[in-house]
Write an enzyme that holds these catalytic residues in place. Structure first.
Site, PDB file in Angstrom:
ATOM      1  N   HIS A 157       0.832  -1.208   0.000  1.00 23.40           N
ATOM      2  CA  HIS A 157       0.000   0.000   0.000  1.00 23.40           C
ATOM      3  C   HIS A 157       0.866   1.258   0.000  1.00 23.40           C
ATOM      4  CE1 HIS A 157      -3.230   2.764   1.220  1.00 23.40           C
ATOM      5  NE2 HIS A 157      -2.378   3.243   2.112  1.00 23.40           N
ATOM      6  N   HIS A 162       1.006   5.142  -2.238  1.00 24.47           N
ATOM      7  CA  HIS A 162       1.533   6.462  -1.889  1.00 24.47           C
ATOM      8  C   HIS A 162       2.868   6.754  -2.561  1.00 24.47           C
ATOM      9  CE1 HIS A 162      -1.697   7.264   0.894  1.00 24.47           C
ATOM     10  NE2 HIS A 162      -1.526   6.075   1.426  1.00 24.47           N
ATOM     11  N   GLU A 203      -6.808   8.554  -0.405  1.00 21.32           N
ATOM     12  CA  GLU A 203      -6.893   7.106  -0.197  1.00 21.32           C
ATOM     13  C   GLU A 203      -7.885   6.448  -1.168  1.00 21.32           C
ATOM     14  OE1 GLU A 203      -5.034   5.171   1.424  1.00 21.32           O
ATOM     15  OE2 GLU A 203      -4.091   6.361   3.004  1.00 21.32           O
ATOM     16  N   SER A 222      -3.677  -0.078  -4.453  1.00 20.84           N
ATOM     17  CA  SER A 222      -2.988  -1.213  -3.850  1.00 20.84           C
ATOM     18  C   SER A 222      -3.917  -2.374  -3.533  1.00 20.84           C
ATOM     19  CB  SER A 222      -2.260  -0.774  -2.575  1.00 20.84           C
ATOM     20  OG  SER A 222      -3.168  -0.210  -1.643  1.00 20.84           O
TER      21      SER A 222
END
Length: 300
Positions: A157, A162, A203, A222
């Site tokens: 993730h 990110h 997110e 992700s």
């Protein structure tokens, strides 16, 4: 919507359950390894180097499997900016990258770097660090039994989501915008508003590209399963009051996603709202959000 959207995948075949039933939460061996990789985060100062990790072959195999699946799914379902960021970050396919490996490239591209986390980080520390150019990231990887989904952020993730963001100036500017707002505000109510906005954009955000919803949020990028379900999600137009009035799931698929016209639309909307937000506004905004949820405005 069906409750399936609010539950957690707990088998490789797509079976769902509660987050507590996920293999990563019930395997003593895995949990001990996770704790050992999280332990150095205790007392870690933001900006200090992360320790090097010697990953096992099983962990490396999980990374390679997930990398292969996500790279393919992102080509179909991720927005152009996210794909450009992934390429710029040069995320390796054959091994789990160390924080320093990706962080050095991020520093050259946008001035951002990773700082160590052991798991969930308090919102104020997490968000305010982004104003200084640091993003909290963990070093453990998801359980191999369900490699395409983790109910908590893992190294996949933080790197695939990110890391791809923070390699691109357009994304990095939004992170700094959110971080600067959090650093300026003092009350917990105001901080929760910033947290909710971060959740539904960086997110779980979606943009329209040629009339097709494409993922840009790191949690979507992700999550192989959520990328594949994107076309069937319940989508709402980007709207800050709507986001604040919408409940969200910490450890499961999201029932509602917010769609912007472009990444520039996201940046302009957040800059306009966060630039005006102050601590005095927060109580009324929170009351309106709670009332909206009770009245069903949150589209849940």
């Amino acid at each position: 919507m069906s409750d399936v959207w609010r539950r957690t995948p707990i088998t490789a075949g797509g079976g769902v359950g509660t987050a507590a039933e996920h293999p990563g939460m019930r395997d003593p061996r895995y949990l001990a390894r996770r704790r050992s990789l999280a332990a150095p985060a205790r007392g870690h100062r933001v900006g200090d180097p992360s320790p090097q990790v010697r990953y096992t072959e099983e962990e490396q195999a999980t990374w390679r499997e997930v990398h292969r699946a996500l790279a393919e799914s992102q080509r179909a379902h991720a927005c152009r900016a996210a794909l450009d960021g992934r390429e710029a970050a040069a995320i390796p396919a054959d091994h789990i990258p160390q924080h320093a490996e990706i962080g050095a490239r991020l520093r050259r591209l946008t001035g951002f770097d990773y700082t160590l986390a052991g798991g969930a980080v308090a919102s104020r520390r997490f968000l305010c660090s982004m104003a200084r150019g640091y993003f909290h990231a963990v070093q453990f990887i998801r359980h191999p039994a369900v490699p395409m989904y983790s109910p908590e952020p893992d190294v996949v993730h933080d790197v695939f989501g990110h890391g791809a963001h923070l390699a691109l100036p357009e994304f990095a500017a939004i992170y700094r915008l959110v971080g600067e707002a959090a650093a300026r505000l003092e009350t917990e109510e105001a901080l929760q508003i910033v947290t909710d906005i971060y959740w539904f954009t960086l997110e779980y955000g979606v943009v329209d590209e040629g009339g097709v919803p494409k993922a840009y949020g790191a949690a979507l990028l992700s999550s192989y399963g959520e990328l594949g379900r994107l076309g069937g999600c319940r989508l709402a137009d980007l709207d800050v009051p709507g986001m604040l009035a919408t409940p969200y799931e910490i450890s499961g698929y999201q029932p509602v996603l917010f769609r912007a016209r472009s990444l520039g639309h996201v940046a302009d909307t957040l800059a306009g709202f966060l630039g005006r937000l102050d601590d005095g506004d927060a109580p009324e905004l929170r009351r309106a959000a709670v009332a909206g949820r009770r009245a069903g405005r949150g589209r849940s």
